[in-house]
Design a protein around this motif. Structure first.
Motif, PDB file in Angstrom:
ATOM      1  N   PHE A 244     -73.157 -12.379 -93.168  1.00 48.21           N
ATOM      2  CA  PHE A 244     -72.070 -11.456 -92.842  1.00 48.21           C
ATOM      3  C   PHE A 244     -72.008 -10.260 -93.766  1.00 48.21           C
ATOM      4  CE2 PHE A 244     -70.590 -15.609 -91.310  1.00 48.21           C
ATOM      5  CZ  PHE A 244     -70.481 -15.306 -89.975  1.00 48.21           C
TER       6      PHE A 244
ATOM      7  N   ALA B 159     -65.926 -12.338 -90.477  1.00 45.16           N
ATOM      8  CA  ALA B 159     -66.378 -13.665 -90.062  1.00 45.16           C
ATOM      9  C   ALA B 159     -65.235 -14.627 -89.806  1.00 45.16           C
ATOM     10  CB  ALA B 159     -67.287 -14.239 -91.140  1.00 45.16           C
TER      11      ALA B 159
ATOM     12  N   ASN C  23     -67.849 -17.714 -84.706  1.00 47.61           N
ATOM     13  CA  ASN C  23     -69.180 -17.296 -85.149  1.00 47.61           C
ATOM     14  C   ASN C  23     -70.194 -18.180 -84.465  1.00 47.61           C
ATOM     15  OD1 ASN C  23     -68.143 -15.372 -87.043  1.00 47.61           O
ATOM     16  ND2 ASN C  23     -67.406 -17.178 -88.159  1.00 47.61           N
TER      17      ASN C  23
ATOM     18  N   ARG D 202     -70.389 -12.716 -83.402  1.00 43.33           N
ATOM     19  CA  ARG D 202     -69.051 -13.181 -83.048  1.00 43.33           C
ATOM     20  C   ARG D 202     -68.972 -13.249 -81.538  1.00 43.33           C
ATOM     21  NH1 ARG D 202     -64.202 -13.460 -85.836  1.00 43.33           N
ATOM     22  NH2 ARG D 202     -63.475 -11.350 -85.506  1.00 43.33           N
TER      23      ARG D 202
END
Ligand code: BG6
Length: 498
Positions: free
Chosen positions: A371, A378, A397, A409
C-alpha cells in the motif's frame, strides 16, 4: 378485530408537499391495500375549491409508483371518489366545525355502507403548513374537529422551532391541546428504506455488531448533498439554514440510529429511549468544529447558475449557510473519541445521501508494503447509500489475480436495483401507514427533540450573533475547502472525495 373508519385531513392541501408527496403516498397505500378499507380524505386550505377541482388538482400528481407501465386509472378513479375538500381559514374554529360536519357525514355513510355503525371513527390530521400557524390549527382542530368516538392524531412537519427555546415553546403550546401520544413529529428520512434497514444490518449480522465501536471504527461520516439550490424556497430556507434544515434532524436521526445501544425490543418506546440516550451523550457542538458555506453564481458549459442570494425570495446580503460541515462526538463508552462527521449542502456537484464508516488499520498488516506509505487507503470502509441508487457496499482489500502479488480495493456490493427489482416505497408511504396504525417508532418524541436542539443551539446562536460569513463555493462544486481542513483536523479524509 373491530372495523373502524379513518379520515385523513391534509391541512395545507394546495401546498407543494401535499401535492408532491402526501396525496401520492396516500394513493400508493390505497393501491397496495395498506390503508384501512373504510377511509376518506379531506383537503383543507384557504383556496376556494370544489371537491371536483381538488380531485383534478391532485390527480395530476398521483403518478403510479407501483408499476409505472401499469394502467392504474381505475384505482385512481376509486381513490379520487374518496377525496373531498373544505376551504377555511387556519385559525377559525367555525371553519373547523364545518369540516367536522362534513367528516361526520362521510364517516356516517362509510359506516352505513360497511354496516359497521357504532364503531370507531378515527381522524388523522396532517399539518402541511408553515410553523407559525401550527398552534392555531391544532387549537381549532382539537376543539372543533377531533373524533368524538375514536382516536385523533396529528402529524407535524418540521421545522419544530429554530432552537431549544422556541422548540420547547412550540411543544408546550401543542400540549395544551394534544397529548404527546397524539403528536406524530415526522422526519421523512426515518421512512427511507436504507435508514429503516440500519438496525437490521447492525443487529442481525454477527459480522457487523462486534465491530460497531471505537475499538474498530475510526470515524463515521454522514453526507447529504443536493445538486440544486433553493429554487424559490429561499423564503423558508433563509430563516433556517442548512444546519436546521438537514443536520439537526435528518442527519442527526441517522446518527442516533447508527450509534444507539441495542434496544430492549423493537417496540417504539424502547428504540426511542436508546436514541435519546445517545443524543444526550453527545457533546455540544463548538464553533471551531463547524464550517459554513454558501453557494455563489457560476458559469459552466455556457450555462450560468445563480448564487443563493440571487434567489428573489432571499434577502440581499444574507449570511445563511447553504452548506455546513461539523465534527460531532458521543461521549460514551462505545464511541469515546470517534469523530462523527456531518456534511450537508445544496447546489453541490452531485445529489446523494450516504453513511460512510471508516474502519481502523489492520494491526501489523502483512501487506503494508503493497500500500506504499498510505495505509489509510487500505482500511475497510462500509458505505450505506441512502439515495439515489440504494446500495450497501464494503470496500475490502483483495489480490488481483495473476502471478505477482498486487492488491487492490474491491467492493462487496449489494445494489438494491439488482437484488430487489421492485420500486422502493417513498418515505411518506411508510410514515403515513405507521401513523394510521399508531406505530410511533419512526416519529420523534419530544425529549428526543430537546436533546437534538441542545447539541446545535449554542453554535447556531454564536454563528448568528457573530455574523460569521459563510465561505463561498461555486454552484455545482464540491463545497468549501474549509470542510477538508475540518476533517483533517480530526484525522479524517472524506470518503466521498477520495
Ligand atoms: C427536507 C428539506 O426536509 O428534505 C429540504 O427541508 C430537502 O431542503 C429535503 O431538499 C430532501 O429530502 P429528499 O427526500 O429529497 O432527500
Amino acid at each position: 378485530e373491530l372495523e373502524s373508519t379513518v379520515s385523513i385531513t391534509v391541512v395545507g392541501a394546495s401546498g407543494d408537499l401535499a401535492k408532491k408527496k402526501i396525496f401520492p403516498a396516500l394513493f400508493a397505500l390505497f393501491y397496495e391495500d395498506c390503508i384501512p378499507k373504510h377511509f376518506t380524505i379531506f383537503g383543507y386550505a384557504r383556496t376556494r375549491l370544489t371537491d371536483e377541482e381538488m380531485r383534478n388538482m391532485i390527480s395530476k400528481t398521483l403518478a403510479c409508483r407501483i408499476d409505472k407501465r401499469a394502467n392504474c386509472s381505475d384505482k385512481m378513479e376509486q381513490f379520487l371518489q374518496r377525496c373531498f375538500y373544505h376551504s377555511g381559514e387556519y385559525g377559525l374554529e367555525e371553519n373547523f366545525s364545518e369540516l367536522d360536519r362534513k367528516l361526520k357525514e362521510q364517516e356516517g355513510s362509510m359506516q352505513c355502507l360497511a354496516q359497521i355503525v357504532g364503531r370507531l371513527a378515527n381522524r388523522l390530521f396532517y399539518l402541511s403548513i408553515p410553523p407559525n400557524i401550527f398552534v392555531d390549527v391544532v387549537r381549532c382542530a382539537s376543539r372543533s374537529a377531533s373524533s368524538p368516538t375514536g382516536w385523533t392524531r396529528v402529524i407535524v412537519e418540521k421545522p419544530f422551532g429554530r432552537d431549544s427555546q422556541s422548540s420547547a415553546e412550540l411543544t408546550q403550546s401543542l400540549k395544551q391541546y394534544l397529548t404527546e401520544d397524539q403528536i406524530f413529529r415526522i422526519d421523512h428520512y426515518l421512512g427511507k428504506e436504507l435508514v429503516e434497514n440500519l438496525s437490521v444490518l447492525r443487529f442481525s449480522n454477527l459480522v457487523f455488531e462486534p465491530l460497531w465501536s471505537r475499538q474498530f471504527i475510526r470515524n463515521v461520516q454522514l453526507i447529504f448533498s443536493e445538486d440544486f439550490g433553493t429554487e424559490g424556497r429561499g423564503g423558508y430556507f433563509d430563516n433556517y439554514g442548512i444546519i436546521r434544515d438537514i443536520m439537526q434532524n435528518h442527519l442527526l436521526q441517522i446518527l442516533a440510529l447508527f450509534a444507539m445501544e441495542t434496544p430492549v425490543s423493537l417496540a417504539a418506546e424502547d428504540i426511542r429511549n436508546e436514541k435519546v440516550k445517545v443524543l444526550r451523550s453527545m457533546r455540544v457542538l463548538q464553533l471551531d468544529d463547524v464550517v459554513v458555506g454558501q453557494y455563489k453564481g457560476h458559469t459552466k458549459g455556457g450555462r450560468s447558475y445563480p448564487a443563493y442570494v440571487d434567489d428573489p425570495t432571499v434577502p440581499k446580503g444574507s449570511l445563511t449557510p447553504t452548506f455546513a460541515a461539523a465534527a460531532l462526538f458521543i461521549d460514551n463508552a462505545r464511541w469515546d473519541g470517534v469523530p462523527f462527521l456531518m456534511k450537508a449542502g445544496k447546489a453541490l456537484h452531485t445529489g446523494r445521501a450516504e453513511i460512510r464508516v471508516q474502519f481502523r488499520h489492520v494491526p501489523g498488516n502483512l501487506y503494508k508494503r503493497n500500500f506504499g506509505s498510505d495505509l489509510d487507503k487500505a482500511t475497510n470502509e462500509l458505505v450505506i447509500r441512502v439515495q439515489p441508487d440504494e446500495a450497501i457496499y464494503l470496500k475490502i482489500n483483495n489480490k488481483v489475480p495473476g502471478l505477482n502479488m498486487r492488491l487492490d480495493r474491491s467492493n462487496l456490493n449489494l445494489l438494491y436495483a439488482a437484488r430487489y427489482p421492485i420500486e422502493i416505497p417513498d418515505a411518506y408511504e411508510r410514515l403515513l401507514m405507521d401513523a394510521i396504525e399508531g406505530e410511533r417508532r419512526l416519529f420523534i418524541r419530544s425529549d428526543e427533540l430537546d436533546a437534538a436542539w441542545a447539541i446545535f443551539t449554542p453554535v447556531l446562536k454564536e454563528l448568528e450573533e457573530k455574523r460569521i460569513a459563510p465561505e463561498l463555493y461555486p454552484y455545482g462544486s464540491r463545497g468549501p475547502v474549509g470542510a477538508y481542513y475540518l476533517a483533517a483536523k480530526h484525522n479524517v479524509r472524506w470518503g466521498d472525495l477520495s
